[in-house]
Design an enzyme around this catalytic site. Structure first.
Site, PDB file in Angstrom:
ATOM      1  CE  LYS A   9     -14.404  42.016   5.029  1.00  0.00           C
ATOM      2  NZ  LYS A   9     -14.323  42.879   3.827  1.00  0.00           N
ATOM      3  CB  ALA A  97     -21.145  37.909  -3.594  1.00  0.00           C
ATOM      4  N   GLY A 103     -19.338  34.831   3.760  1.00  0.00           N
ATOM      5  CA  GLY A 103     -18.925  33.438   3.580  1.00  0.00           C
ATOM      6  C   GLY A 103     -17.812  33.083   4.552  1.00  0.00           C
ATOM      7  CB  SER A 104     -14.814  34.988   5.660  1.00  0.00           C
ATOM      8  OG  SER A 104     -14.282  35.118   4.364  1.00  0.00           O
ATOM      9  CG  ASP A 137     -11.661  38.827   4.383  1.00  0.00           C
ATOM     10  OD1 ASP A 137     -10.503  39.281   4.451  1.00  0.00           O
ATOM     11  OD2 ASP A 137     -12.519  39.270   3.598  1.00  0.00           O
TER      12      ASP A 137
HETATM   13  O1  C5P Z   1      -8.523  34.475   0.651  1.00  0.00           O
HETATM   14  P1  C5P Z   1      -9.787  34.446  -0.165  1.00  0.00           P
HETATM   15  O2  C5P Z   1     -10.114  33.084  -0.677  1.00  0.00           O
HETATM   16  O3  C5P Z   1     -10.947  35.083   0.542  1.00  0.00           O
HETATM   17  O4  C5P Z   1      -9.490  35.382  -1.423  1.00  0.00           O
HETATM   18  C1  C5P Z   1     -10.332  35.372  -2.542  1.00  0.00           C
HETATM   19  C2  C5P Z   1      -9.603  35.985  -3.718  1.00  0.00           C
HETATM   20  O5  C5P Z   1      -9.452  37.390  -3.508  1.00  0.00           O
HETATM   21  C3  C5P Z   1      -8.192  35.469  -3.946  1.00  0.00           C
HETATM   22  O6  C5P Z   1      -8.196  34.320  -4.726  1.00  0.00           O
HETATM   23  C4  C5P Z   1      -7.548  36.640  -4.678  1.00  0.00           C
HETATM   24  O7  C5P Z   1      -7.938  36.665  -6.037  1.00  0.00           O
HETATM   25  C5  C5P Z   1      -8.202  37.829  -4.006  1.00  0.00           C
HETATM   26  N1  C5P Z   1      -7.371  38.349  -2.892  1.00  0.00           N
HETATM   27  C6  C5P Z   1      -6.207  39.043  -3.182  1.00  0.00           C
HETATM   28  N2  C5P Z   1      -5.435  39.520  -2.164  1.00  0.00           N
HETATM   29  C7  C5P Z   1      -5.817  39.343  -0.867  1.00  0.00           C
HETATM   30  C8  C5P Z   1      -6.999  38.645  -0.542  1.00  0.00           C
HETATM   31  C9  C5P Z   1      -7.763  38.159  -1.598  1.00  0.00           C
HETATM   32  O8  C5P Z   1      -5.859  39.231  -4.345  1.00  0.00           O
HETATM   33  N3  C5P Z   1      -5.066  39.817   0.100  1.00  0.00           N
END
Ligand code: C5P
Length: 308
Positions: A9, A97, A103-104, A137
């Site tokens: 994405k 990364a 990864g998602s 994601d």
């Molecule tokens: O949801 P995910 O594990 O992909 O998010 C990884 C990190 O990105 C979260 O731990 C957070 O630090 C940050 N994040 C955030 N706000 C979001 C999505 C992700 O701060 N809406």
């Protein structure tokens, strides 16, 4: 054997609200699925095993921290399967990364692949709920197309979109940590004196001009409306991305922005021919590791027809 193809994405709008008490940020996140795909193949095995091939394979963790392994275990637990058995092979083309939710994507693909391999016929709504547990994601990688993500990005509404848009992605050397980029966003807001908490930052909303550009299939209008609140923090952590953005724009891209939390840079082109030229110019520019021309929107994770 089941193979699932899943897209990367780009966020055509990433509006970031204040830091919530749970450590996440409320988003107005317009996800757009593009034709850069990982393939996850599930075969029967004892326990949950992972393997990975592709240019970035060495950077992919093959332990239980991998979202594909976590997805397999979560789906098995949901159905009360005591000892899930699957070998998941990830053929990785999405940068690791890189701000493109690779990864998602693998987590979403593993949900669909294990569901088919184990014959579970889990309803799509349930897969979306399990996906949201895995990461912000992951639900979008199941849905594909173009969608508005609210909350931390996991509450999705599909958006109307006309035609095909042409994109170029410049892949950087080395990744950026998503939490580190969100932290830098908070730090820059504190430094600017605006504050970074939910009380300080207005809740972001989808931009009507952007939604209209998508619905009408107008690349020039979409280019003008592209925004990413994580771009400044990504540039702060990786200043050389400014050179990449400039190189793509000078090569004729009509829009340029950092993809998600970066460091991949995304460029909108007016047509397929221009996208190929922008990708070639970026590869020659020395400002990125490689560049891919592609298009979107494309569907979310789906089982591929078996190869003849
Ligand atoms: O949801 P995910 O594990 O992909 O998010 C990884 C990190 O990105 C979260 O731990 C957070 O630090 C940050 N994040 C955030 N706000 C979001 C999505 C992700 O701060 N809406």
């Amino acid at each position: 054997m089941i193979t699932v193809r899943v897209p990367a994405k780009v966020n055509v709008q990433l509006g970031v609200g204040g830091l919530r008490a749970d450590g996440f940020h409320d988003l107005a996140n317009v996800f757009f699925a593009v034709g850069l795909f990982d393939e996850v193949t599930a075969t029967p095995a004892e326990g949950v095993m992972l393997s990975c091939t592709g240019p970035d394979a060495a950077a992919v963790p093959l332990d239980d921290s991998n979202l594909a392994a976590r997805a397999a275990r979560l789906l098995a637990a949901h159905h009360g399967l005591a000892e899930p058995g699957v070998h998941l092979h990830i053929a990785k083309a999405i940068p690791v990364a890189g701000g493109m939710a690779g990864g998602s994507a693998d987590g979403a693909a593993a949900l669909v692949a294990c569901d088919a391999l184990w014959g579970l016929a889990t309803p799509f709504e349930t897969l979306l709920e399990l996906a949201a547990e895995l990461g912000s994601d992951v639900p979008f990688a199941l849905l594909g197309g173009v969608a508005l993500g609210r909350g931390r990005g996991e509450i999705l509404d599909a958006l109307p979109v006309a035609g095909t848009f042409h994109w170029v992605f410049a892949v950087a050397d080395g990744g950026l940590s998503t939490p580190a980029v969100f932290r830098e966003c908070d730090r820059l807001r504190e430094e600017a004196g605006t504050g970074s908490s939910e009380a300080d930052v207005p809740t972001p909303d989808a931009d009507p001009a952007l939604l209209a550009a998508l619905a009408s299939g107008d690349p020039v209008a979409l280019a003008a409306a592209l925004t990413n609140d994580l771009q400044a923090p990504a540039l702060s952590l990786r200043p050389s991305l400014a050179d990449t953005l400039r190189a793509g724009t000078e090569a004729g891209a009509i829009g340029a922005l950092v993809s998600g939390s970066g460091p991949t840079c995304a460029f909108l082109a007016k047509d397929a021919e221009s996208a190929a030229a922008v990708a070639a110019a970026l590869r020659a520019s020395g400002t990125c590791r490689t560049a891919h021309a592609t298009h979107g929107p494309v569907p979310g994770a789906e089982v591929s027809a078996p190869r003849p």
